[in-house]
Motif scaffolding. Structure first.
Motif, PDB file in Angstrom:
ATOM      1  N   UNK A 109      -1.332  -5.856  -8.938  1.00  0.00           N
ATOM      2  CA  UNK A 109      -1.620  -4.431  -8.823  1.00  0.00           C
ATOM      3  C   UNK A 109      -0.957  -3.901  -7.556  1.00  0.00           C
ATOM      4  N   UNK A 110      -0.067  -2.936  -7.745  1.00  0.00           N
ATOM      5  CA  UNK A 110       0.605  -2.365  -6.579  1.00  0.00           C
ATOM      6  C   UNK A 110      -0.354  -1.474  -5.803  1.00  0.00           C
ATOM      7  N   UNK A 111      -0.056  -1.328  -4.518  1.00  0.00           N
ATOM      8  CA  UNK A 111      -0.877  -0.481  -3.673  1.00  0.00           C
ATOM      9  C   UNK A 111      -0.028   0.494  -2.892  1.00  0.00           C
ATOM     10  N   UNK A 112      -0.539   1.707  -2.766  1.00  0.00           N
ATOM     11  CA  UNK A 112       0.060   2.709  -1.917  1.00  0.00           C
ATOM     12  C   UNK A 112      -1.002   3.145  -0.918  1.00  0.00           C
ATOM     13  N   UNK A 113      -0.630   3.192   0.343  1.00  0.00           N
ATOM     14  CA  UNK A 113      -1.583   3.576   1.384  1.00  0.00           C
ATOM     15  C   UNK A 113      -0.999   4.699   2.208  1.00  0.00           C
ATOM     16  N   UNK A 114      -1.667   5.849   2.164  1.00  0.00           N
ATOM     17  CA  UNK A 114      -1.221   6.998   2.956  1.00  0.00           C
ATOM     18  C   UNK A 114      -1.836   6.946   4.348  1.00  0.00           C
ATOM     19  N   UNK A 115      -1.138   7.508   5.304  1.00  0.00           N
ATOM     20  CA  UNK A 115      -1.646   7.639   6.660  1.00  0.00           C
ATOM     21  C   UNK A 115      -0.994   8.840   7.315  1.00  0.00           C
ATOM     22  N   UNK A 116      -1.555   9.244   8.468  1.00  0.00           N
ATOM     23  CA  UNK A 116      -0.943  10.324   9.231  1.00  0.00           C
ATOM     24  C   UNK A 116      -1.647  11.661   9.123  1.00  0.00           C
ATOM     25  N   UNK A 117      -2.665  11.734   8.278  1.00  0.00           N
ATOM     26  CA  UNK A 117      -3.389  12.989   8.173  1.00  0.00           C
ATOM     27  C   UNK A 117      -4.242  13.239   9.400  1.00  0.00           C
TER      28      UNK A 117
END
Length: 113
Positions: free
Chosen positions: A1-9
């Motif tokens: 299962x691929x993962x995407x992790x956002x940051x910077x908000x």
């Protein structure tokens, strides 16, 4: 299962800037489709920026000239300048490898007036 992790908000005053990042658990190829969406309270999710390939970027009219998307082989980015209170939303990253599309969990951006 691929993962995407956002940051910077975060919280920023109107006129300020933020840079969002989206880290992928697999390599981002030139053919990988990347996009940023946002969803404000009580509103539908809307497309902010879209990259069909490493050389192709398009933007929603509401952010043209203020936002810039970029990408490398591990992350996608969204540079947001001259932020407005109307930009307040949860920002989501999405990527597509072939027929497989993945979404991150989002990062909150709040712009105070």
């Amino acid at each position: 299962q691929e993962q995407l992790v956002e940051s910077g908000g975060g919280l920023v005053q109107a006129g300020g800037s933020l840079r969002l990042s989206c880290a992928a658990s697999r390599r981002i190829y030139s053919s990988t489709i990347c996009a940023w969406y946002r969803q404000a309270p009580g509103k539908e999710r809307e497309l902010v920026a879209h990259s069909q390939s490493a050389l192709s970027f398009r933007y929603a009219n509401s952010v043209k000239g203020r936002f810039a998307m970029s990408r490398d082989n591990v992350k996608a980015y969204l540079q947001m300048n001259n932020l407005e209170p109307e930009d307040t939303a949860v920002y989501y990253c999405t990527m597509q490898w072939g027929r497989d599309t993945y979404w991150g969990r989002g990062t909150q951006v709040t712009v105070s007036s």
